[in-house]
Design a protein around this motif. Structure first.
Motif, PDB file in Angstrom:
ATOM      1  N   ASN A  94       0.936  -1.161  -0.023  1.00  0.00           N
ATOM      2  CA  ASN A  94      -0.082   0.120   0.051  1.00  0.00           C
ATOM      3  C   ASN A  94       0.741   1.086   0.040  1.00  0.00           C
ATOM      4  O   ASN A  94       0.602   2.324  -0.684  1.00  0.00           O
ATOM      5  CB  ASN A  94      -1.008   0.004   1.284  1.00  0.00           C
ATOM      6  CG  ASN A  94      -2.201  -0.644   1.013  1.00  0.00           C
ATOM      7  OD1 ASN A  94      -3.196  -0.301   0.454  1.00  0.00           O
ATOM      8  ND2 ASN A  94      -2.059  -1.938   1.464  1.00  0.00           N
ATOM      9  N   ASP A 117     -10.235   8.672   0.033  1.00  0.00           N
ATOM     10  CA  ASP A 117     -10.634   7.155   0.260  1.00  0.00           C
ATOM     11  C   ASP A 117     -10.029   6.238   1.112  1.00  0.00           C
ATOM     12  O   ASP A 117     -10.556   5.274   1.776  1.00  0.00           O
ATOM     13  CB  ASP A 117     -10.834   6.448  -1.230  1.00  0.00           C
ATOM     14  CG  ASP A 117     -12.033   7.046  -2.161  1.00  0.00           C
ATOM     15  OD1 ASP A 117     -12.827   7.732  -1.451  1.00  0.00           O
ATOM     16  OD2 ASP A 117     -11.929   6.765  -3.130  1.00  0.00           O
ATOM     17  N   PHE A 118      -8.517   6.354   1.094  1.00  0.00           N
ATOM     18  CA  PHE A 118      -8.139   5.711   2.271  1.00  0.00           C
ATOM     19  C   PHE A 118      -8.125   6.020   3.548  1.00  0.00           C
ATOM     20  O   PHE A 118      -8.220   5.129   4.385  1.00  0.00           O
ATOM     21  CB  PHE A 118      -6.549   5.910   1.784  1.00  0.00           C
ATOM     22  CG  PHE A 118      -5.822   4.872   1.026  1.00  0.00           C
ATOM     23  CD1 PHE A 118      -5.017   3.959   1.212  1.00  0.00           C
ATOM     24  CD2 PHE A 118      -6.200   5.117  -0.492  1.00  0.00           C
ATOM     25  CE1 PHE A 118      -4.471   2.902   0.353  1.00  0.00           C
ATOM     26  CE2 PHE A 118      -5.838   4.030  -1.401  1.00  0.00           C
ATOM     27  CZ  PHE A 118      -4.913   3.201  -1.054  1.00  0.00           C
ATOM     28  N   LYS A 121     -12.529   5.632   3.827  1.00  0.00           N
ATOM     29  CA  LYS A 121     -13.352   4.230   3.610  1.00  0.00           C
ATOM     30  C   LYS A 121     -12.329   3.279   3.818  1.00  0.00           C
ATOM     31  O   LYS A 121     -12.631   1.876   3.492  1.00  0.00           O
ATOM     32  CB  LYS A 121     -13.662   4.428   2.367  1.00  0.00           C
ATOM     33  CG  LYS A 121     -14.599   5.565   1.845  1.00  0.00           C
ATOM     34  CD  LYS A 121     -14.988   5.613   0.440  1.00  0.00           C
ATOM     35  CE  LYS A 121     -15.913   6.574  -0.158  1.00  0.00           C
ATOM     36  NZ  LYS A 121     -16.052   6.663  -1.353  1.00  0.00           N
ATOM     37  N   GLN A 122     -11.101   3.452   4.452  1.00  0.00           N
ATOM     38  CA  GLN A 122     -10.176   2.348   4.653  1.00  0.00           C
ATOM     39  C   GLN A 122      -9.725   1.442   3.172  1.00  0.00           C
ATOM     40  O   GLN A 122      -9.655   0.391   3.299  1.00  0.00           O
ATOM     41  CB  GLN A 122     -10.439   1.322   5.662  1.00  0.00           C
ATOM     42  CG  GLN A 122     -10.755   2.078   6.746  1.00  0.00           C
ATOM     43  CD  GLN A 122     -11.210   1.078   8.058  1.00  0.00           C
ATOM     44  OE1 GLN A 122     -11.407   0.088   7.988  1.00  0.00           O
ATOM     45  NE2 GLN A 122     -11.105   1.669   9.298  1.00  0.00           N
ATOM     46  N   ASN A 123      -9.840   2.440   2.324  1.00  0.00           N
ATOM     47  CA  ASN A 123      -9.253   1.665   0.892  1.00  0.00           C
ATOM     48  C   ASN A 123      -7.861   1.154   1.005  1.00  0.00           C
ATOM     49  O   ASN A 123      -7.117   1.555   1.895  1.00  0.00           O
ATOM     50  CB  ASN A 123      -9.659   2.526  -0.344  1.00  0.00           C
ATOM     51  CG  ASN A 123     -11.036   2.625  -0.661  1.00  0.00           C
ATOM     52  OD1 ASN A 123     -11.482   3.401  -1.565  1.00  0.00           O
ATOM     53  ND2 ASN A 123     -11.878   1.989  -0.043  1.00  0.00           N
ATOM     54  N   ALA A 167      -7.602  -5.053  -3.256  1.00  0.00           N
ATOM     55  CA  ALA A 167      -7.466  -3.857  -3.239  1.00  0.00           C
ATOM     56  C   ALA A 167      -8.593  -2.971  -3.888  1.00  0.00           C
ATOM     57  O   ALA A 167      -9.001  -3.455  -5.147  1.00  0.00           O
ATOM     58  CB  ALA A 167      -6.127  -3.336  -3.840  1.00  0.00           C
ATOM     59  N   GLU A 168      -8.934  -1.953  -3.599  1.00  0.00           N
ATOM     60  CA  GLU A 168      -9.896  -0.896  -4.488  1.00  0.00           C
ATOM     61  C   GLU A 168      -9.258  -0.183  -5.728  1.00  0.00           C
ATOM     62  O   GLU A 168      -9.839   0.337  -6.603  1.00  0.00           O
ATOM     63  CB  GLU A 168     -10.530  -0.083  -3.573  1.00  0.00           C
ATOM     64  CG  GLU A 168     -11.609  -0.547  -2.573  1.00  0.00           C
ATOM     65  CD  GLU A 168     -10.939  -1.165  -1.376  1.00  0.00           C
ATOM     66  OE1 GLU A 168     -11.679  -1.685  -0.460  1.00  0.00           O
ATOM     67  OE2 GLU A 168      -9.849  -0.901  -1.186  1.00  0.00           O
ATOM     68  N   TYR A 169      -8.147   0.154  -5.268  1.00  0.00           N
ATOM     69  CA  TYR A 169      -7.021   1.077  -6.299  1.00  0.00           C
ATOM     70  C   TYR A 169      -5.890   0.081  -6.699  1.00  0.00           C
ATOM     71  O   TYR A 169      -5.332  -0.386  -5.903  1.00  0.00           O
ATOM     72  CB  TYR A 169      -6.666   2.204  -5.459  1.00  0.00           C
ATOM     73  CG  TYR A 169      -7.576   3.348  -5.399  1.00  0.00           C
ATOM     74  CD1 TYR A 169      -7.883   4.315  -6.402  1.00  0.00           C
ATOM     75  CD2 TYR A 169      -8.315   3.700  -4.225  1.00  0.00           C
ATOM     76  CE1 TYR A 169      -8.687   5.367  -6.512  1.00  0.00           C
ATOM     77  CE2 TYR A 169      -9.389   4.553  -4.216  1.00  0.00           C
ATOM     78  CZ  TYR A 169      -9.606   5.368  -5.476  1.00  0.00           C
ATOM     79  OH  TYR A 169     -10.441   6.450  -5.038  1.00  0.00           O
ATOM     80  N   ASN A 193      -9.612   2.949 -10.299  1.00  0.00           N
ATOM     81  CA  ASN A 193     -10.359   2.676  -9.021  1.00  0.00           C
ATOM     82  C   ASN A 193     -11.233   1.623  -9.635  1.00  0.00           C
ATOM     83  O   ASN A 193     -12.450   1.992 -10.346  1.00  0.00           O
ATOM     84  CB  ASN A 193     -11.038   3.927  -8.618  1.00  0.00           C
ATOM     85  CG  ASN A 193     -11.949   3.882  -7.396  1.00  0.00           C
ATOM     86  OD1 ASN A 193     -12.241   2.673  -7.011  1.00  0.00           O
ATOM     87  ND2 ASN A 193     -12.440   5.012  -6.863  1.00  0.00           N
ATOM     88  N   ASN A 195     -13.813   0.455  -8.189  1.00  0.00           N
ATOM     89  CA  ASN A 195     -15.495   0.967  -7.822  1.00  0.00           C
ATOM     90  C   ASN A 195     -15.980   1.732  -8.799  1.00  0.00           C
ATOM     91  O   ASN A 195     -17.031   2.036  -8.787  1.00  0.00           O
ATOM     92  CB  ASN A 195     -15.395   1.289  -6.482  1.00  0.00           C
ATOM     93  CG  ASN A 195     -15.199   0.514  -5.238  1.00  0.00           C
ATOM     94  OD1 ASN A 195     -15.536  -0.656  -5.608  1.00  0.00           O
ATOM     95  ND2 ASN A 195     -14.428   0.855  -4.373  1.00  0.00           N
TER      96      ASN A 195
END
Length: 503
Positions: A94, A117-118, A121-123, A167-169, A193, A195
Motif C-alpha cells: 500500500n 478514500d484511504f 473508507k479504509q481503501n 484492493a480498491e485502487y 479505481n 469501484n
C-alpha cells in the motif's frame, strides 16, 4: 486539499497502539499461528487494525495523513513484521507501491480523491507490473493503452500483484500503442479505481501461492478506461519514474525484514536458553552460539539499512539513479531473512516443521522476498554490471580501486584491501557477475553498519556484524576467484546409472 491538517497521535503513541491492537487480534481474539496457515485474513483482523489508520503514514499531511515520512513508514513495517510478515507486506504494498508514487506523481484532483478514500473508507491499493510472459523483462510488457477523448483505454493481463481481488485502487503500467499497432518504448502509470464504471478488473485466477497465505495473488484481466487526470505525471520519462518507484520500494525492504528477523532472534534465544541437551542449555553449545551470533548480526545489519533508508529514501529524493544502493539493500536483506528462517528452524528442530510454527513457516514466507521486485540473481548481476561499467569508464580493472572510489563501499574496501586488490578479467560470465554482485552488496552493507556505529550504536553488536560480513565476503571472493566453470551435461543418462557399476 484539507484546510486544516488532521490531528494524529504522536507516532510513538500510535505505534504502541498498533502493537497492542495486533496483540489483541493475533493472540487474544485469535491464534496467529493457526490463522497464518489459512488463506486470506479474517475480516475482523483487518477491520480492527485498519481502524487505527496505519496507512495514513504514507499520506502527506496536507491531505490528512501523517506526512509520508520515511522513518515512520519503515518503523510501521518493522512493528507489523514482528507479528506477521504478511501484514507488513500488505502495509508495504500500500505505501511503497501505491501511496508514495501517488503522493509524488499524481495530479491534485487524483490525490484528493485517493487519499480521502484511504483515510475515510479504509481503501487499499497495489501495483500491477508483472505479466505472464514478461516478469523480470518488464520493459517489454504487452499491456497497451490508446487515448480516446479524455480517457485512456488499457488492455492486457497482469499477474502476481499482491492484494489481487482485495484492493480498491491499482497503479496499472502500460505502453502506448502507436497508430501502426506497435508499442512505444516508454511506460506509463494509471490510477485505476475498481469501484468506478469502466474500471473493473477481472480476476481470472487466484493462485495457491506457497507461503504468505494471508495475501491473495492471481491473474488479472485488464480492460479498463481511465480518466486522463488519473495518469501519473513523470518528471522526465516513465521508465525513470518506474525506477524511482522501485528503488524506493527496495530501500524499504529492511523495514519488513527488521521485525521478522527480530522475532526470529527472540524466539531462537528463548528456545536456546530453555531447551536442555545432555543436561545443559542449548545456548551453551558452540555451534548454537555460531547460529545465534549470525542471527544477531542480521539484526544489526538490518538496523543499519533501516536507518540509512530513513535518511535517504524519502519521496522528496530522486532514486532513479540509485540502483547500486537499492539493489544491494534489497538483495542482501532478503538473503538475510531467508538465512535467519533457516537457522531458527535448525535451532528449534522438529517442532519448527509444523505449519503453525513461526520458524518453519518463515522459510516459505520469506522466500518470495528474494524473487519479487527483482530476483536477487538479477539484482546481483546488475550491481556487478554497474561496477564493470565504472571500470570501463575509468579504464581501471582493479576491483579495489573501483570500490575505494565508490562512496557506498570506500570504508569497507579499505579494510578488505588485501582480498579486493586484484584485476577483473573482463568480460565476466553471467555467473561471475552474480557472484561479484553478492560480494559488493555485502561490502555496501558493511559500510552501512560502520556508519551506524559512528552514530553510537552499541559497539559489540557492530563488531559482531562486521565480523560476520567479512567472513561472508572473503568466502564469496574465494568462490569467485575459482576458475572452474561447470556446464550442464545435456544427455546425461548414458553411463550414469549407479546400479550398472555393481560387481
Amino acid at each position: 486539499m484539507n484546510n486544516e491538517q488532521t490531528q494524529h497521535p504522536p507516532f510513538n503513541e500510535f505505534l504502541e497502539q498498533l502493537k497492542q491492537r495486533m496483540k489483541q487480534v493475533f493472540h487474544v481474539r485469535a491464534n496467529i499461528d493457526q490463522m497464518a496457515i489459512k488463506r486470506g485474513m479474517p475480516p475482523f483482523v483487518m477491520r480492527e487494525i485498519m481502524n487505527l489508520k496505519p496507512l495514513a503514514t504514507g499520506i502527506p499531511a496536507e491531505y490528512g495523513g501523517r506526512g509520508c515520512k520515511m522513518d515512520e513508514s519503515i518503523a510501521l513495517l518493522a512493528a507489523a513484521s514482528y507479528e506477521s510478515l504478511a501484514l507488513s507486506l500488505t502495509f508495504g504494498i500500500n505505501s511503497a507501491l501505491f501511496l508514495q508514487p501517488v503522493a509524488k506523481y499524481a495530479g491534485e484532483e487524483a490525490k484528493q480523491k485517493v487519499f480521502r478514500d484511504f483515510l475515510e473508507k479504509q481503501n487499499m491499493g497495489g501495483l500491477m507490473i508483472t505479466e505472464p510472459d514478461f516478469g523480470s523483462d518488464a520493459l517489454n510488457m504487452q499491456t497497451r493503452f490508446v487515448k480516446k477523448d479524455e480517457h485512456f483505454h488499457l488492455k492486457g493481463t497482469k499477474h502476481w500483484a499482491g492484494l489481487t481481488g482485495w484492493a480498491e485502487y491499482w497503479l496499472l503500467t502500460a505502453r502506448e500503442e502507436s497508430p501502426s499497432g506497435d508499442l512505444k518504448r516508454d511506460i506509463d502509470f494509471f490510477i485505476c479505481n475498481v469501484n468506478q464504471p469502466g474500471q473493473q478488473i477481472e480476476v481470472e485466477e487466484v493462485y495457491e501461492n506457497l507461503g504468505l497465505y494471508q495475501i491473495p495473488y492471481g491473474r488479472n484481466k485488464i480492460d479498463v478506461s481511465i480518466p486522463e487526470k488519473y495518469r501519473l505525471q513523470p518528471r522526465s520519462t516513465g521508465v525513470k519514474m518506474m525506477l524511482d518507484l522501485l528503488h524506493r520500494s527496495r530501500m524499504q525492504f529492511p523495514g519488513m525484514a527488521m521485525g521478522f528477523i527480530h522475532r526470529l532472534l527472540d524466539e531462537s534465544l528463548d528456545h536456546a536458553r530453555d531447551r536442555k541437551i545432555g543436561g545443559r542449555p542449548l545456548i551453551g553449545y558452540d555451534q548454537v552460539q555460531h547460529r545465534l551470533s549470525r542471527l544477531q548480526s542480521y539484526y544489526t545489519i538490518t538496523s543499519a539499512m533501516c536507518l540509512n533508508s530513513a535518511e535517504v529514501a524519502g519521496i522528496e529524493n530522486d532514486l532513479s539513479e540509485g540502483g547500486l544502493e537499492a539493489n544491494s539493500v534489497k538483495s542482501v536483506v532478503t538473503d538475510l531473512m531467508q538465512d535467519a528462517a533457516q537457522s531458527a528452524t535448525q535451532l528449534v528442530g522438529a517442532q519448527a516443521y509444523k505449519l503453525d510454527h513461526i520458524a518453519g513457516r518463515g522459510i516459505t514466507d520469506s522466500r518470495p522476498f528474494q524473487i519479487f521486485e527483482g530476483s536477487n540473481d538479477i539484482l546481483y548481476a546488475q550491481i556487478a554490471e554497474a561496477i564493470v561499467k565504472t571500470m570501463k569508464k575509468t579504464r581501471n580493472t582493479r576491483l579495489f580501486d573501483t570500490l575505494k572510489a565508490e562512496v557506498l563501499t570506500q570504508r569497507s574496501a579499505d579494510r578488505l584491501k588485501k582480498f579486493l586488490d586484484f584485476d577483473l578479467s573482463l568480460p565476466l560470465l553471467q555467473r561471475k557477475l552474480v557472484q561479484l554482485g553478492a560480494v559488493v552488496g555485502r561490502i555496501v552493507s558493511a559500510d552501512l553498519v560502520l556508519k551506524l556505529g559512528d552514530k553510537g550504536y552499541r559497539s559489540d553488536l557492530i563488531e559482531q556484524a562486521i565480523q560476520v560480513l567479512d567472513e561472508d565476503i572473503i568466502s564469496m571472493l574465494t568462490g569467485f576467484n575459482q576458475s572452474g566453470q561447470p556446464l550442464v551435461v545435456d544427455d546425461y543418462r548414458p553411463q550414469s546409472d549407479w546400479r550398472s557399476f555393481l560387481p
